[in-house]
Write a protein that holds these residues in place. Sequence first.
Motif, PDB file in Angstrom:
ATOM      1  N   ALA A 222     -12.475  -1.943   2.943  1.00 47.36           N
ATOM      2  CA  ALA A 222     -13.111  -3.499   2.854  1.00 47.36           C
ATOM      3  C   ALA A 222     -11.691  -4.252   2.358  1.00 47.36           C
ATOM      4  CB  ALA A 222     -14.123  -3.302   1.832  1.00 47.36           C
ATOM      5  N   ALA A 223     -10.981  -3.826   1.816  1.00 49.19           N
ATOM      6  CA  ALA A 223      -9.929  -4.616   1.315  1.00 49.19           C
ATOM      7  C   ALA A 223      -8.947  -5.017   2.515  1.00 49.19           C
ATOM      8  CB  ALA A 223      -9.136  -3.917   0.098  1.00 49.19           C
ATOM      9  N   LEU A 224      -8.718  -4.054   3.177  1.00 47.79           N
ATOM     10  CA  LEU A 224      -7.905  -4.156   4.487  1.00 47.79           C
ATOM     11  C   LEU A 224      -8.519  -5.379   5.391  1.00 47.79           C
ATOM     12  CD1 LEU A 224      -6.733  -0.711   5.282  1.00 47.79           C
ATOM     13  CD2 LEU A 224      -5.511  -2.361   4.177  1.00 47.79           C
ATOM     14  N   VAL A 225      -9.925  -5.232   5.518  1.00 46.10           N
ATOM     15  CA  VAL A 225     -10.481  -6.158   6.311  1.00 46.10           C
ATOM     16  C   VAL A 225     -10.369  -7.710   5.699  1.00 46.10           C
ATOM     17  CG1 VAL A 225     -12.664  -7.049   7.043  1.00 46.10           C
ATOM     18  CG2 VAL A 225     -12.158  -4.551   7.400  1.00 46.10           C
ATOM     19  N   LEU A 226     -10.482  -7.722   4.368  1.00 45.32           N
ATOM     20  CA  LEU A 226     -10.064  -8.853   3.793  1.00 45.32           C
ATOM     21  C   LEU A 226      -8.811  -9.351   4.006  1.00 45.32           C
ATOM     22  CD1 LEU A 226     -12.406  -8.591   0.626  1.00 45.32           C
ATOM     23  CD2 LEU A 226     -12.898  -9.893   2.678  1.00 45.32           C
ATOM     24  N   ILE A 227      -7.796  -8.624   3.670  1.00 43.82           N
ATOM     25  CA  ILE A 227      -6.350  -9.214   4.224  1.00 43.82           C
ATOM     26  C   ILE A 227      -6.223  -9.608   5.487  1.00 43.82           C
ATOM     27  CG2 ILE A 227      -4.071  -8.060   4.261  1.00 43.82           C
ATOM     28  CD1 ILE A 227      -4.784  -6.314   1.757  1.00 43.82           C
ATOM     29  N   SER A 228      -6.648  -8.605   6.380  1.00 42.77           N
ATOM     30  CA  SER A 228      -6.490  -9.105   7.812  1.00 42.77           C
ATOM     31  C   SER A 228      -7.311 -10.268   8.029  1.00 42.77           C
ATOM     32  CB  SER A 228      -6.853  -7.910   8.628  1.00 42.77           C
ATOM     33  OG  SER A 228      -8.278  -7.747   8.647  1.00 42.77           O
ATOM     34  N   THR A 229      -8.357 -10.625   7.531  1.00 44.01           N
ATOM     35  CA  THR A 229      -9.239 -11.951   7.589  1.00 44.01           C
ATOM     36  C   THR A 229      -8.300 -12.894   6.924  1.00 44.01           C
ATOM     37  OG1 THR A 229     -11.151 -10.506   7.568  1.00 44.01           O
ATOM     38  CG2 THR A 229     -11.402 -12.869   7.141  1.00 44.01           C
ATOM     39  N   ALA A 230      -7.899 -12.795   5.952  1.00 40.72           N
ATOM     40  CA  ALA A 230      -6.975 -13.944   5.419  1.00 40.72           C
ATOM     41  C   ALA A 230      -6.013 -14.352   6.404  1.00 40.72           C
ATOM     42  CB  ALA A 230      -6.451 -13.529   4.022  1.00 40.72           C
ATOM     43  N   GLY A 321       4.285 -16.482   5.940  1.00 42.15           N
ATOM     44  CA  GLY A 321       3.782 -15.675   4.834  1.00 42.15           C
ATOM     45  C   GLY A 321       2.775 -14.788   5.509  1.00 42.15           C
ATOM     46  N   VAL A 322       1.997 -14.731   6.539  1.00 42.01           N
ATOM     47  CA  VAL A 322       1.089 -13.984   6.980  1.00 42.01           C
ATOM     48  C   VAL A 322       1.384 -13.310   8.066  1.00 42.01           C
ATOM     49  CG1 VAL A 322      -0.729 -15.562   6.091  1.00 42.01           C
ATOM     50  CG2 VAL A 322      -0.154 -15.509   8.616  1.00 42.01           C
ATOM     51  N   TRP A 350     -12.236  -5.895  14.508  1.00 44.54           N
ATOM     52  CA  TRP A 350     -13.872  -6.338  14.666  1.00 44.54           C
ATOM     53  C   TRP A 350     -14.039  -7.284  13.599  1.00 44.54           C
ATOM     54  CZ3 TRP A 350     -18.825  -4.757  12.788  1.00 44.54           C
ATOM     55  CH2 TRP A 350     -19.860  -5.469  13.388  1.00 44.54           C
ATOM     56  N   LEU A 351     -13.970  -6.746  12.255  1.00 47.49           N
ATOM     57  CA  LEU A 351     -14.312  -7.646  11.429  1.00 47.49           C
ATOM     58  C   LEU A 351     -13.648  -8.656  10.738  1.00 47.49           C
ATOM     59  CD1 LEU A 351     -16.132  -4.800   8.981  1.00 47.49           C
ATOM     60  CD2 LEU A 351     -17.258  -6.611  10.267  1.00 47.49           C
ATOM     61  N   MET A 352     -11.958  -8.512  11.139  1.00 44.04           N
ATOM     62  CA  MET A 352     -11.171  -9.565  10.776  1.00 44.04           C
ATOM     63  C   MET A 352     -11.533 -10.825  11.642  1.00 44.04           C
ATOM     64  SD  MET A 352      -7.681  -8.714  12.632  1.00 44.04           S
ATOM     65  CE  MET A 352      -7.461  -9.005  14.314  1.00 44.04           C
TER      66      MET A 352
END
Length: 440
Positions: A222-230, A321-322, A350-352
Amino acid sequence: MTVDIETRPLPAARNARAAVAVLFFTNGALFANLLPRYPQIKEDLAIGNGAYGLAVAAFPAGAITAGLAAGVLVRRMGSARVAVLGTLLTGAGILAAGLAPSVALFAVSLFLAGAMDALTDVAQNAHGLRVQRLYGRSILNSFHAIWSIGAVTGGLMAAGAMSLGLSLGVHLAGSAAVLMAAAVAALRFCLPGPDNEPEGTGREALGAKGARGTSRVRFVLAALVLISTAGTLVEDAGNSWAALYLSDALNASAALAAWGFIALVGAQFIGRVIGDRLVDRFGQRAVARSGGLITAAGMGLALAVPTLPGTVLGFALAGFGVATLVPAAMHEADVLPGLKPGSGLTIVSWLMRLGFLLSPPVVGQVADAAGLRTGLLVIPAAGVLVVLLAGVLRPVAAEAQGGGERRAVDGGPSARRPRLRREAGRKAAAEAGGGGKDRC
């Protein structure tokens, strides 16, 4: 004369790396040809910020709708074939979006293009990870750097077309034809054989760890999804809003307004070129945290003191930065224990895309209510989110050796690296030399 596999990969692996690089390049360049044309399309269709945000959100909506099908198609057709087919259909969708006579057809075309882009994205990353295993070292950031080169090239192609006064149809048809032909040509150099997971990947079942281990994997995922989403939130700001912000809020010309997007993806490319070396030296955690701080501070200052040069620089700092976030999240997710091969990569990819789906309408609504400058605060907010979540990333470098993962200890290089690379070389030779006729 004997060639040292540790320093010189087999020709089949080198050719495959070049082919994957072409696929990443064309994927980045195709959509980037359309993005700087968004202000013209918005004006031609006479739509407001809110409706525009909803329309461009059709692209990530299509990606989310089709994303989970990528794994099935890769297993049936092979990753390279799916990547090339997706490239062809993405190009057709982008051309249709540029020529759409109504908002509805514009959104539908973007939806189809986004769906095909999602298939391409998963497939080219899957093939890139396969090539990485043959190399026995990290090269995934370099592929994403090539994507950034493609995006910059596409943006420059669009800026040049606008400067020359080319119509949307002529510009998009010409760019699509060239890029799709390059993707088709790359297919013959891809790795032979099916996309099977090699033995010894270290993906142990979580039975011995029980519910606690399963919960930990879910939390990290879940954290990896949020990082990639950022990372995708920042990318979307350059994709959907940079040109509009520079042209509307700062009165830049159409050609100058394109440089917000170009600066973001250009700096992102630089970050990815040096990303593998930075990660090897400092670890994913430190690189991600530093990148989050650069993103938050750079774009935050640009929004606080809005000038044309300062805003272009702010978009550049955000892109830098990203730069490594999406490759880092994909790689970490792909080697999480307890997941089926490819599951972590597919889930993150998918989720990102929720970042691309949610960002345009949210920024559009905020822009209508309080101005686009306020809506773009999503960029420094994404940087802060990365700083908070970077702790789930490894503090030392991860080595993609052969078929499995070996972690460096005490922050230094692994003493077993030469032996592991020789093992990777032997696996590369076996796969490249005996793969039969079935190209993936």
